[in-house]
Design a protein around this motif. Structure first.
Motif, PDB file in Angstrom:
ATOM      1  N   GLU A  70       0.814  -1.208   0.000  1.00  0.00           N
ATOM      2  CA  GLU A  70       0.000   0.000   0.000  1.00  0.00           C
ATOM      3  C   GLU A  70       0.851   1.262   0.000  1.00  0.00           C
ATOM      4  N   CYS A  71       2.091   1.149   0.442  1.00  0.00           N
ATOM      5  CA  CYS A  71       2.968   2.323   0.475  1.00  0.00           C
ATOM      6  C   CYS A  71       3.847   2.449  -0.765  1.00  0.00           C
ATOM      7  N   GLY A  72       3.678   1.566  -1.738  1.00  0.00           N
ATOM      8  CA  GLY A  72       4.327   1.758  -3.020  1.00  0.00           C
ATOM      9  C   GLY A  72       5.622   1.015  -3.246  1.00  0.00           C
ATOM     10  N   ILE A  73       6.046   0.168  -2.308  1.00  0.00           N
ATOM     11  CA  ILE A  73       7.331  -0.504  -2.498  1.00  0.00           C
ATOM     12  C   ILE A  73       7.310  -1.453  -3.693  1.00  0.00           C
ATOM     13  N   PRO A  74       6.316  -2.336  -3.851  1.00  0.00           N
ATOM     14  CA  PRO A  74       6.315  -3.185  -5.047  1.00  0.00           C
ATOM     15  C   PRO A  74       6.240  -2.379  -6.353  1.00  0.00           C
ATOM     16  N   ALA A  75       5.518  -1.264  -6.335  1.00  0.00           N
ATOM     17  CA  ALA A  75       5.441  -0.427  -7.533  1.00  0.00           C
ATOM     18  C   ALA A  75       6.798   0.181  -7.870  1.00  0.00           C
ATOM     19  N   VAL A  76       7.524   0.614  -6.857  1.00  0.00           N
ATOM     20  CA  VAL A  76       8.863   1.152  -7.076  1.00  0.00           C
ATOM     21  C   VAL A  76       9.810   0.056  -7.560  1.00  0.00           C
ATOM     22  N   GLN A  77       9.691  -1.132  -6.975  1.00  0.00           N
ATOM     23  CA  GLN A  77      10.527  -2.254  -7.419  1.00  0.00           C
ATOM     24  C   GLN A  77      10.228  -2.614  -8.872  1.00  0.00           C
ATOM     25  N   GLU A  78       8.961  -2.485  -9.273  1.00  0.00           N
ATOM     26  CA  GLU A  78       8.609  -2.767 -10.661  1.00  0.00           C
ATOM     27  C   GLU A  78       9.282  -1.780 -11.617  1.00  0.00           C
ATOM     28  N   GLN A  79       9.332  -0.519 -11.220  1.00  0.00           N
ATOM     29  CA  GLN A  79      10.036   0.464 -12.051  1.00  0.00           C
ATOM     30  C   GLN A  79      11.528   0.140 -12.146  1.00  0.00           C
ATOM     31  N   LEU A  80      12.052  -0.404 -11.070  1.00  0.00           N
ATOM     32  CA  LEU A  80      13.485  -0.687 -11.012  1.00  0.00           C
ATOM     33  C   LEU A  80      13.856  -1.963 -11.760  1.00  0.00           C
ATOM     34  N   THR A  81      13.037  -3.007 -11.605  1.00  0.00           N
ATOM     35  CA  THR A  81      13.411  -4.324 -12.125  1.00  0.00           C
ATOM     36  C   THR A  81      12.485  -4.848 -13.210  1.00  0.00           C
ATOM     37  N   GLY A  82      11.340  -4.187 -13.407  1.00  0.00           N
ATOM     38  CA  GLY A  82      10.374  -4.674 -14.382  1.00  0.00           C
ATOM     39  C   GLY A  82       9.355  -5.627 -13.802  1.00  0.00           C
ATOM     40  N   GLU A  83       9.456  -5.933 -12.507  1.00  0.00           N
ATOM     41  CA  GLU A  83       8.515  -6.849 -11.874  1.00  0.00           C
ATOM     42  C   GLU A  83       8.188  -6.345 -10.476  1.00  0.00           C
ATOM     43  N   ALA A  84       6.895  -6.360 -10.134  1.00  0.00           N
ATOM     44  CA  ALA A  84       6.488  -5.932  -8.792  1.00  0.00           C
ATOM     45  C   ALA A  84       6.956  -6.955  -7.762  1.00  0.00           C
ATOM     46  N   ASN A  85       7.653  -6.473  -6.737  1.00  0.00           N
ATOM     47  CA  ASN A  85       8.162  -7.359  -5.690  1.00  0.00           C
ATOM     48  C   ASN A  85       8.235  -6.621  -4.361  1.00  0.00           C
ATOM     49  N   TYR A  86       8.125  -7.379  -3.283  1.00  0.00           N
ATOM     50  CA  TYR A  86       8.471  -6.840  -1.974  1.00  0.00           C
ATOM     51  C   TYR A  86       9.997  -6.765  -1.876  1.00  0.00           C
ATOM     52  N   VAL A  87      10.513  -5.912  -1.001  1.00  0.00           N
ATOM     53  CA  VAL A  87      11.943  -5.957  -0.725  1.00  0.00           C
ATOM     54  C   VAL A  87      12.212  -7.139   0.195  1.00  0.00           C
ATOM     55  N   GLY A  88      13.445  -7.619   0.187  1.00  0.00           N
ATOM     56  CA  GLY A  88      13.771  -8.849   0.885  1.00  0.00           C
ATOM     57  C   GLY A  88      14.022  -8.702   2.366  1.00  0.00           C
ATOM     58  N   THR A  89      13.274  -7.852   3.024  1.00  0.00           N
ATOM     59  CA  THR A  89      13.340  -7.712   4.470  1.00  0.00           C
ATOM     60  C   THR A  89      12.007  -7.153   4.938  1.00  0.00           C
ATOM     61  N   ILE A  90      11.654  -7.403   6.198  1.00  0.00           N
ATOM     62  CA  ILE A  90      10.366  -6.918   6.705  1.00  0.00           C
ATOM     63  C   ILE A  90      10.513  -5.447   7.102  1.00  0.00           C
ATOM     64  N   MET A  91      10.602  -4.627   6.080  1.00  0.00           N
ATOM     65  CA  MET A  91      10.905  -3.209   6.249  1.00  0.00           C
ATOM     66  C   MET A  91       9.853  -2.475   7.071  1.00  0.00           C
ATOM     67  N   ALA A  92       8.572  -2.723   6.770  1.00  0.00           N
ATOM     68  CA  ALA A  92       7.508  -1.986   7.463  1.00  0.00           C
ATOM     69  C   ALA A  92       7.530  -2.275   8.955  1.00  0.00           C
ATOM     70  N   ASP A  93       7.676  -3.542   9.322  1.00  0.00           N
ATOM     71  CA  ASP A  93       7.732  -3.913  10.736  1.00  0.00           C
ATOM     72  C   ASP A  93       8.884  -3.224  11.455  1.00  0.00           C
ATOM     73  N   LYS A  94      10.062  -3.250  10.840  1.00  0.00           N
ATOM     74  CA  LYS A  94      11.253  -2.740  11.530  1.00  0.00           C
ATOM     75  C   LYS A  94      11.271  -1.220  11.590  1.00  0.00           C
ATOM     76  N   VAL A  95      10.876  -0.564  10.490  1.00  0.00           N
ATOM     77  CA  VAL A  95      10.824   0.891  10.514  1.00  0.00           C
ATOM     78  C   VAL A  95       9.777   1.368  11.513  1.00  0.00           C
ATOM     79  N   ALA A  96       8.626   0.702  11.542  1.00  0.00           N
ATOM     80  CA  ALA A  96       7.592   1.072  12.512  1.00  0.00           C
ATOM     81  C   ALA A  96       8.047   0.784  13.938  1.00  0.00           C
ATOM     82  N   GLY A  97       8.799  -0.297  14.133  1.00  0.00           N
ATOM     83  CA  GLY A  97       9.319  -0.588  15.472  1.00  0.00           C
ATOM     84  C   GLY A  97      10.280   0.475  15.955  1.00  0.00           C
ATOM     85  N   LEU A  98      11.164   0.922  15.072  1.00  0.00           N
ATOM     86  CA  LEU A  98      12.085   2.002  15.429  1.00  0.00           C
ATOM     87  C   LEU A  98      11.328   3.300  15.704  1.00  0.00           C
ATOM     88  N   THR A  99      10.272   3.538  14.926  1.00  0.00           N
ATOM     89  CA  THR A  99       9.464   4.737  15.136  1.00  0.00           C
ATOM     90  C   THR A  99       8.752   4.666  16.478  1.00  0.00           C
TER      91      THR A  99
END
Length: 405
Positions: free
Chosen positions: A146-175
């Motif tokens: 929902e925050c656009g990461i797969p869409a950004v990855q699609e622009q970068l690689t040509g395929e929609a993908n999650y990044v290979g780490t649980i980014m939302a959980d960890k960034v929210a935990g630090l926040t």
């Protein structure tokens, strides 16, 4: 000996999965007494990866190290009474249930503040309670989407993908950590407790828009919400004669040092300044890619070190455990546990007077129930869980464990 800038702070932790536990793990490393309140089934994260014993998965062990586990069934009067007693002497109350669920149990902010007006009460939500999506469940993958990461990855690689780490959980935990610490700082100055809310969606939206807001911030918009450099198709590790290398030849100082040392045939005024290169960044990446195929990884690393251009070899996460820099700074701490030694990635920050460290292993389910209730002058609450022996409970656990993610 407990040490760290949070020594003496007590945290009542009703979080599950990763967002909240990562926040409170750092508090425990910094010296806080974190009492992890678990339902009889245990935190689901106990069961999601490999571990040395049932209910002690690697992910759980890492984000719950140094805490104490207390099993309370909050559907019972005894369980609720024990939690109220814990709250009365706590500095922080933090949970990761949805708003309706925590209110139904009788532990919404107003209920907790009535017991302890000075407490810092932190909600770890999927979506903030003031918006229409407040009751939706959320996990890292859905928030990334929902925050656009797969869409950004699609622009970068040509395929929609999650990044290979649980980014939302960890960034929210630090926040959640910094928000709670700010509220504690305010309380130290004024004596006033307060309610804090940290939502994964809002947090990752803000995180993504740091650079990607770009031209869309202005009125009228000057361009789409995207930072072109990060989605350039040629932005990837560069192939060398014998492998790959990561390097960013970015500012004018680094660029000039590189072209003077290498003298590529494509060096001309078209690429002479950062402003000009930024307007055609994918072309620039492509030209550099062709040049880096001419030497080996080690040869390029030696040159980039000499020119002080940021560069690094491509490594797997396994390599971090043997990284000479990380070992030199004491990044890893080995802690004894009932199942053998555990080599934790330790505290990444340094304090000259109040350093933190890993204060112990992750607790077995309910291992500290009797001790904590005894500290409160309470009898042991039902249901009973054998301290340090949760195997029977693990094998018969229900999947619907506490937590929102």
């Amino acid at each position: 000996m407990v040490s760290g800038p949070l020594a003496g702070v007590r945290v009542v932790d009703l979080t599950a999965m990763v967002m909240g536990p990562y926040c409170t793990q750092i508090m425990a490393d910094m010296g806080a007494d974190v009492v992890k309140v678990e339902p009889p089934e245990g935190d689901n994260t106990r069961f999601i990866s490999v571990g040395p014993a049932p209910g002690m998965s690697g992910v759980f062990v890492n984000v719950n190290r140094g805490k104490r586990s207390v099993v309370l069934d909050l559907r019972t009067d005894d369980g609720k009474a024990a939690l109220r007693a814990l709250i009365a002497g706590a500095d922080v109350f933090i949970h990761s249930m949805r708003a309706k669920a925590i209110a139904k149990l009788g532990f919404a902010y107003a209920d907790v503040a009535a017991l302890n007006p000075n407490i810092v009460y932190t909600n770890c939500y999927g979506y903030g309670h003031r918006g229409p999506d407040r009751d939706l469940p959320a996990y890292d993958d859905t928030i990334q989407a929902e925050c656009g990461i797969p869409a950004v990855q699609e622009q970068l690689t040509g395929e929609a993908n999650y990044v290979g780490t649980i980014m939302a959980d960890k960034v929210a935990g630090l926040t959640a950590l910094y928000a709670t610490m700010m509220a504690l700082f305010h309380r130290e100055r004024t004596g006033e407790g307060q309610e804090v809310e940290v939502a994964m969606f809002e947090t990752l939206a803000a995180f993504m828009l740091v650079e990607h807001a770009n031209g869309a911030m202005f009125d009228p918009p000057l361009g789409p919400a995207v930072y072109p450099r990060t989605v350039a198709p040629n932005r990837r590790p560069y192939e060398t004669k014998d492998g790959y290398i990561a390097v960013l030849i970015y500012n004018d100082k680094h660029w000039n040092a590189f072209v003077n040392a290498v003298s590529p045939v494509w060096n001309d005024e078209l690429y002479a300044t950062l402003e000009r290169r930024a307007k055609q960044i994918d072309t620039v990446y492509g030209l550099v890619a062709e040049t880096l195929k001419e030497r080996t990884t080690d040869e390029w690393l030696a040159l980039f070190r000499e020119l002080e251009i940021p560069a690094a070899p491509i490594q797997s996460p396994d390599a971090l455990f043997d990284h000479p820099h990380l070992n030199a700074v004491g990044m890893f701490e080995t802690v004894d546990s009932p199942h053998g030694p555990v080599r934790f990635p330790g505290v990444p920050t340094w304090f000259s007077s109040t350093p933190g460290h890993v204060h112990g292993p992750a607790p077995e389910l309910g291992a500290d129930t009797a001790a904590v209730l005894n500290e409160l002058g309470l009898p042991r609450a039902e249901p009973t869980v054998d301290d340090g022996n949760p195997a029977e409970l693990v094998n018969n656990r229900s999947v619907g464990a506490q937590g929102a993610g």
